[in-house]
Scaffold this active site. Sequence first.
Site, PDB file in Angstrom:
ATOM      1  N   CYS A   1      44.582  30.933  29.201  1.00 13.90           N
ATOM      2  CA  CYS A   1      44.721  32.323  29.671  1.00 13.90           C
ATOM      3  C   CYS A   1      43.327  32.948  29.772  1.00 13.90           C
ATOM      4  O   CYS A   1      42.501  32.825  28.868  1.00 13.90           O
ATOM      5  CB  CYS A   1      45.610  33.135  28.725  1.00 13.90           C
ATOM      6  SG  CYS A   1      47.293  32.521  28.646  1.00 13.90           S
TER       7      CYS A   1
ATOM      8  N   CYS B   1      50.898  37.595  10.952  1.00 12.94           N
ATOM      9  CA  CYS B   1      50.749  36.932  12.251  1.00 12.94           C
ATOM     10  C   CYS B   1      50.035  35.611  12.017  1.00 12.94           C
ATOM     11  O   CYS B   1      48.937  35.590  11.464  1.00 12.94           O
ATOM     12  CB  CYS B   1      49.941  37.830  13.183  1.00 12.94           C
ATOM     13  SG  CYS B   1      49.471  37.026  14.732  1.00 12.94           S
TER      14      CYS B   1
ATOM     15  N   CYS C   1      42.140  38.079  19.832  1.00 10.48           N
ATOM     16  CA  CYS C   1      42.658  36.842  19.250  1.00 10.48           C
ATOM     17  C   CYS C   1      41.631  35.723  19.367  1.00 10.48           C
ATOM     18  O   CYS C   1      41.118  35.443  20.424  1.00 10.48           O
ATOM     19  CB  CYS C   1      43.902  36.383  19.999  1.00 10.48           C
ATOM     20  SG  CYS C   1      44.992  37.705  20.430  1.00 10.48           S
TER      21      CYS C   1
ATOM     22  N   GLU D   1      42.877  31.524  11.953  1.00  7.50           N
ATOM     23  CA  GLU D   1      42.948  32.918  11.517  1.00  7.50           C
ATOM     24  C   GLU D   1      44.385  33.430  11.482  1.00  7.50           C
ATOM     25  O   GLU D   1      45.235  32.979  12.236  1.00  7.50           O
ATOM     26  CB  GLU D   1      42.061  33.836  12.355  1.00  7.50           C
ATOM     27  CG  GLU D   1      42.073  33.650  13.834  1.00  7.50           C
ATOM     28  CD  GLU D   1      41.022  34.513  14.535  1.00  7.50           C
ATOM     29  OE1 GLU D   1      41.266  35.722  14.658  1.00  7.50           O
ATOM     30  OE2 GLU D   1      39.977  33.987  14.943  1.00  7.50           O
TER      31      GLU D   1
ATOM     32  N   CYS E   1      43.608  26.114  21.699  1.00  3.14           N
ATOM     33  CA  CYS E   1      44.762  26.226  22.595  1.00  3.14           C
ATOM     34  C   CYS E   1      44.358  25.638  23.939  1.00  3.14           C
ATOM     35  O   CYS E   1      43.206  25.715  24.328  1.00  3.14           O
ATOM     36  CB  CYS E   1      45.127  27.706  22.761  1.00  3.14           C
ATOM     37  SG  CYS E   1      46.558  28.011  23.818  1.00  3.14           S
TER      38      CYS E   1
ATOM     39  N   CYS F   1      41.760  35.411  27.003  1.00  2.00           N
ATOM     40  CA  CYS F   1      42.003  35.083  25.586  1.00  2.00           C
ATOM     41  C   CYS F   1      40.870  34.235  25.008  1.00  2.00           C
ATOM     42  O   CYS F   1      40.436  33.255  25.618  1.00  2.00           O
ATOM     43  CB  CYS F   1      43.337  34.342  25.475  1.00  2.00           C
ATOM     44  SG  CYS F   1      43.729  33.840  23.788  1.00  2.00           S
TER      45      CYS F   1
HETATM   46  N1  SAH Z   1      50.325  31.403  23.157  1.00  2.00           N
HETATM   47  C1  SAH Z   1      51.252  32.433  22.829  1.00  2.00           C
HETATM   48  C2  SAH Z   1      50.956  33.150  21.526  1.00  2.00           C
HETATM   49  C3  SAH Z   1      49.535  33.493  21.184  1.00  2.00           C
HETATM   50  S1  SAH Z   1      48.760  34.804  22.023  1.00  2.00           S
HETATM   51  C4  SAH Z   1      51.400  33.393  23.972  1.00  2.00           C
HETATM   52  O1  SAH Z   1      50.720  33.235  24.989  1.00  2.00           O
HETATM   53  O2  SAH Z   1      52.220  34.290  23.899  1.00  2.00           O
HETATM   54  C5  SAH Z   1      49.560  36.289  21.484  1.00  2.00           C
HETATM   55  C6  SAH Z   1      49.527  37.397  22.531  1.00  2.00           C
HETATM   56  O3  SAH Z   1      48.208  37.962  22.626  1.00  2.00           O
HETATM   57  C7  SAH Z   1      49.879  36.908  23.910  1.00  2.00           C
HETATM   58  O4  SAH Z   1      50.705  37.857  24.550  1.00  2.00           O
HETATM   59  C8  SAH Z   1      48.523  36.846  24.572  1.00  2.00           C
HETATM   60  O5  SAH Z   1      48.621  36.858  25.975  1.00  2.00           O
HETATM   61  C9  SAH Z   1      47.841  38.057  23.987  1.00  2.00           C
HETATM   62  N2  SAH Z   1      46.391  38.082  24.083  1.00  2.00           N
HETATM   63  C10 SAH Z   1      45.509  37.078  23.979  1.00  2.00           C
HETATM   64  N3  SAH Z   1      44.241  37.509  24.129  1.00  2.00           N
HETATM   65  C11 SAH Z   1      44.327  38.840  24.334  1.00  2.00           C
HETATM   66  C12 SAH Z   1      43.369  39.852  24.554  1.00  2.00           C
HETATM   67  N4  SAH Z   1      42.073  39.579  24.627  1.00  2.00           N
HETATM   68  N5  SAH Z   1      43.827  41.115  24.703  1.00  2.00           N
HETATM   69  C13 SAH Z   1      45.143  41.402  24.650  1.00  2.00           C
HETATM   70  N6  SAH Z   1      46.091  40.492  24.439  1.00  2.00           N
HETATM   71  C14 SAH Z   1      45.698  39.219  24.290  1.00  2.00           C
END
Ligand code: SAH
Length: 343
Positions: free
Chosen positions: A114, A103, A331, A90, A110, A117
């Site tokens: 986290c 974006c 995301c 996406e 991944c 996420c």
């Molecule tokens: N892996 C990279 C880039 C992808 S995630 C990273 O960790 O930065 C892009 C951003 O979205 C990151 O800051 C991530 O922590 C955040 N993110 C992911 N899921 C999220 C969610 N459910 N709510 C808010 N931010 C989120």
Amino acid sequence: MDIKSLSLDELKTEVVKLGEKPYRAKQLYEWMHVKLARSYGEMTNLPKDLREKLSEDYEYISLKEVTVQTSGLDGTKKYLFELADGNLVESVWMQYHHGNSVCISSQVGCRMGCRFCASTLDGLERNLTPSEMLDQIYAISRSTGERVSNVVVMGTGEPLDNYDNLLRFIHMVTDENGLNISQRNITVSTCGIVEYMKRLADQKLQITLALSLHGSTQEKRRELMPVANRYDISEVIDACRYYFDQTGRRVTFEYSLVGGVNDTDEDAENLCRLIDGLNCHVNLIPVNPIKERDYVGSERKDVLRFQKKLEKRHINATIRREMGRDIDGACGQLRRRHGIGSE
Ligand code: SAH
């Protein structure tokens, strides 16, 4: 061979190998990276037999648009693309006063884990190639008919876990013979893989590095981000300082606020202490809840209170505008909804 991932010089070598004049490489490159052709068939100023030879030996990556959702609120568009092997990624199109942003995703899935996420729930499927990263931008540019001025590598995946392809992508998207996007208009977001942050710093590019912090102490960060087991928060901050020292570029900290988890006054104070003296900018965003986890976004008043605390300590903090609220899953959710999460 994946022709859209080759630099102009590499392309010249290939074209000469095929018994063609080097200038054909320039034409070919322009078709791919400026005119955004979707197939060899469109390259009408190339001889037919060359196009045939190319299509026999060189794969031409062109993503297939599966769905596009448009926000009724702000025009943000969320695209789902199918790759040649059937995987889905996406990408998002956003319009701001200062220009149009895309974006992009850097991996299918991944492996960073986290907790909040959606992109990581099924682990990593594979890395994206440079051409697959580029073509997310190209496909969106074709679909909207508009020029893309900013690129953020903040979609699914950890870009620094796909470092070589990422670097090649950056060189190609900023190439004056291609889309020619300014390095300053490119942001790479990482969960904090220290050795690659340093390697990227050593490249001395003018791109912006965004660090996903989400916690202001080692303990808090570890609760939300398994990558914190590999690198202590102090090492990650040192790597950010190193990035600034090497590039002169102000680092962005991403801080997703999770209600009752990382949004207290104490959290804000710890954050101020942690990044004190660093030339940086903090982006706050209430976490976007996903159904697989219990986390909730901080309430508006708590977000504002958190921001005020930072500003009192002269730390530049903005609350990230949530674009496409009405079409957005967090995301990675769009891809999951299409069954790739094997539900
Ligand atoms: N892996 C990279 C880039 C992808 S995630 C990273 O960790 O930065 C892009 C951003 O979205 C990151 O800051 C991530 O922590 C955040 N993110 C992911 N899921 C999220 C969610 N459910 N709510 C808010 N931010 C989120």
